[in-house]
Design an enzyme around this catalytic site. Sequence first.
Site, PDB file in Angstrom:
ATOM      1  CE1 TYR A 164     -59.989 -63.544  21.028  1.00 41.47           C
ATOM      2  CE2 TYR A 164     -59.402 -61.897  22.643  1.00 41.47           C
ATOM      3  CZ  TYR A 164     -59.059 -62.968  21.876  1.00 41.47           C
ATOM      4  OH  TYR A 164     -57.798 -63.460  21.948  1.00 41.47           O
ATOM      5  CD  GLU A 165     -61.723 -59.587  16.613  1.00 42.42           C
ATOM      6  OE1 GLU A 165     -62.394 -59.197  15.642  1.00 42.42           O
ATOM      7  OE2 GLU A 165     -61.070 -58.824  17.347  1.00 42.42           O
ATOM      8  N   GLY A 166     -66.571 -61.524  17.638  1.00 43.65           N
ATOM      9  CA  GLY A 166     -67.855 -62.160  17.292  1.00 43.65           C
ATOM     10  C   GLY A 166     -67.923 -63.507  17.984  1.00 43.65           C
TER      11      GLY A 166
ATOM     12  CD  GLN B  73     -67.173 -65.710  14.004  1.00 43.16           C
ATOM     13  OE1 GLN B  73     -66.998 -65.783  12.786  1.00 43.16           O
ATOM     14  NE2 GLN B  73     -66.970 -64.599  14.690  1.00 43.16           N
TER      15      GLN B  73
END
Lengths: 564, 564
Positions: free
Chosen positions: A421-423, A428
């Site tokens: 999650y969050e990319g 990243q």
Amino acid sequence: MPYRAPVEDYRFIFENVVDMAQVAGTERFADATEDMTSAILTELGKMAEEVLYPIQRNGDLNGAVLENGVVRTSPGYAEAFRAMADGGWLSVSATPEHGGMGLPLVMNTAYNEMVASTCMALGLCPLLTQGQIEALEHHASDALKEMYLPKLISGEWTGTMNLTEPGAGSDVGALKSKAERNDDGSYSVTGQKIFITWGDHDFGGNVCHLVLARLPDGGAGTKGISLFMVPKFLPNEDGSLGERNSLGVVSLEHKLGIHGSPTCVMQFDGAKGWLVGQEHKGMAAMFTMMNNARLSVGVQGVGIAEGALQHAMAYAQEREQMGKIIQHADVRRMLLTMKADTFAARSLVLDCSVALDMANATGEAAWGARAALLTPIAKAFSTDVGMAVAELGVQIHGGMGFIEETGAAQFSRDVRITAIYEGTNGIQAMDLVGRKMMDGGEAAFTLLDEIETHAEQARAVLPELAEPVWQATETLREAVEWMLAQKDMNDRFAGAVPFLTAFGRVLGGHYHLKAAMAEGGNGTRTKVARFYVNRLLPQFGGLLEHAMAGAADLYDITNDELVA
Amino acid sequence: MPYRAPVEDYRFIFENVVDMAQVAGTERFADATEDMTSAILTELGKMAEEVLYPIQRNGDLNGAVLENGVVRTSPGYAEAFRAMADGGWLSVSATPEHGGMGLPLVMNTAYNEMVASTCMALGLCPLLTQGQIEALEHHASDALKEMYLPKLISGEWTGTMNLTEPGAGSDVGALKSKAERNDDGSYSVTGQKIFITWGDHDFGGNVCHLVLARLPDGGAGTKGISLFMVPKFLPNEDGSLGERNSLGVVSLEHKLGIHGSPTCVMQFDGAKGWLVGQEHKGMAAMFTMMNNARLSVGVQGVGIAEGALQHAMAYAQEREQMGKIIQHADVRRMLLTMKADTFAARSLVLDCSVALDMANATGEAAWGARAALLTPIAKAFSTDVGMAVAELGVQIHGGMGFIEETGAAQFSRDVRITAIYEGTNGIQAMDLVGRKMMDGGEAAFTLLDEIETHAEQARAVLPELAEPVWQATETLREAVEWMLAQKDMNDRFAGAVPFLTAFGRVLGGHYHLKAAMAEGGNGTRTKVARFYVNRLLPQFGGLLEHAMAGAADLYDITNDELVA
């Protein structure tokens, strides 16, 4: 085996690795003296040990459930959340203007780590709320700020982040949720959102949803998206809860881990909302929220690593198989890997936090660039460490590690989502070799220069550690240059993940060298540093070969050949 | 996305990588012609696709439960087990004398892989039975053989392996179960055993427990242990089920994965048993069972890797995020890693199987030594691959990978135990650098010579692949020499795990090179080989540095410092 907050490690890193003194030296954070941060760390540790640790297993065994459209949280969660709020811990780095402590982000990082070690599933509720607070502080109108910030900061209300839709995950721009303008200046939001963490609960108060949706005249892709505050209950002017908004939880996901965290499918049916920031510029506001959330997720990786490490250490000291297993070389290898990597990852997220604090406090572009560079590494490397350390924790437990009762497996299940999650960690890595190198590599080279300068200074005292760190940094520099020379971005992306991992490995070497130097090359930290440099750092070579392999071979094989 | 058995890959590896022809060239396995093995592979594939694949998720969601002291298995399991038995698949390599097919072990490996891909939890029941059949074939009296083997081979009865006790896991010699001699030549066995896979079920027939216990005059440690056949029902002379024996299931474990496999705590209260092999020499018989079980567990790693790979390939072809995700460089990197490592691991377990078959068929010591050398690598490397591939499968699914519904997470949960049971992967690595090098490294050097000779031959056609394989092998040779030079075994053990991994990496390079050469350096397999050699093989450098770090740093740090 109760959890013990790593307060001493924080103090050491603040003083010797990330130079916390410079943060306290700014006007904005002048209050964050060593005495003050030290006292806060102690209190934070107590909160995590006494309030959160006791509910960790329970949330896993008795996860959140949906009953008649309402989320019922795990036993003890509501009380623990209230205790966190009452302690003021939900507002560590929020602005004092609306009731926050106004402390540097680095203190919030300490808080987030300890929470993740002891109850990551519950910790996600304040974590998402922190992100919302930040987005509102930067982008909301004064009226919205006054209505929402004090209550979010105090924990009376909580916040969520509504981005993902079934066909729009990593590709946020593909979202289909719609918004329409109402006559009174508000908006009506319609659509379905998935993977909404803490989309509802039974803690009382309001649940405030920040929702991405497209206005009728919003263009395609990410540029036509606006951000709206869509609360569960429409607040009256005095802030009391009014009418129920037309939104609800459709279902909860059955997940691998973090069972205590309700992951909701949310339905908005012309729900009333208010614009945050400008029309069609919702992504900018969302990025504010996501950027710090990325760091916070990296911190969760560290927190789980610390939890799994302590858990395995306790078992290794007690378990007898041909003597205490802590005496076996292979078990020591695993424990030292866990310890050395946890320290590296913790130093990394704190280094990134300090850069963000310095950027906020000084406004200097160089600090902003440093923070931007470190953020994807902090997110991906630290969550990879979290996963690997949790796996080693299971392995040290032998057969007992596969039995849920011991709790070792829970760490590995809970931490798994942090790489996604969050990319995802792949995203990243692409950010690192793509956007973060649009400065021609300046931020990266500046950092590598610092690492080499330090290694050169350290050479006189600890040549056997300083030399390999310098050498690895030099090889990494060549890889950065290689990346910059690739014009086809796919050639960078093809090796982005091993490149990021190698970058993390080199940074870890740098932090360990700093730690060893701080004790004059003589002491426990030097021993751990030696282990890291001799055994883990050498991975950089193979990783960087992989990083520089280019994309040709990935596309030389056709899809038919690939799936055959 | 239905599973498709990798029949073609088996045929290719048989012909080009592990030289199955030499097995068929022996008198014992003269029937295992290419036509025959090919036909069997096709039938095996059908069985896995049609019988097992449909019950995989169900067993995870509705695991085995204990009701009133009796195990109730997952829906569909009893029928699937019966279908496997009726197809004759439980007896692939058991001797024809008692009803087995008498095929080479390599065919059993194919069977075990396909079963692990499609329903590992159920597959454990026949897997344990296979081990028991083998132990009885080698060590039991004729009377026991005649009573038990036909029924175990036909699947009318099933078998278990009772080693572990709460205080005796890796250290089997610490066990406390007791046996006493009865007047009628039988024995009475008393004690508690844990982690007993398929310790009971509701498939009908008998459950035959092989139990390790100590006679009153058995010495301490492993040398005083005897092995007993202790059936759930005491068989009448005609083989029908008689009286219930005094043993039972106390409880089932709540596990991370393989929920469909009942993992039992067993209690034996003066249960009647019969000696297998000689008194006090139970470990020898148990080792027969465990040795092949180690290979079979490695095969499970391959099976899960194949299952996860196919599952991820299907998702990557369908899922759209800025185009089909299979088009993204980082996704292709992950898919190719999964594909290349699955091939390497499959070739490894087949190479080991062929060595065992050749040892059995020819009695040549060199084949035995080759099999003994490859067994710990096959077990540990292949299960590490299984875990890593399953994790990549989750990662490719993004957020959906964390949702149990997709099934990606089940692979990662199920495979986790394979790195632990039948001797943890750490113990395999210690076996490799310890016992398996008591020949002065002869078996290892012979293998490395073969790899280098092949690489030298390949150099003319594929220098860019042959050269790195040769180079890595040469570095591995130096590490073998380093290991042999260490007199303190802890210096070997300290780097045993990275050493084993590097050995696996080099073997993988060798198999990929063979595959590429078989298609003349031009084709799909060459492309995959190139990916492996350029991106994954280079890990050997860092791994071997770690392998040769010695134990000093592990003990230089005190326990107090370690846990601080």
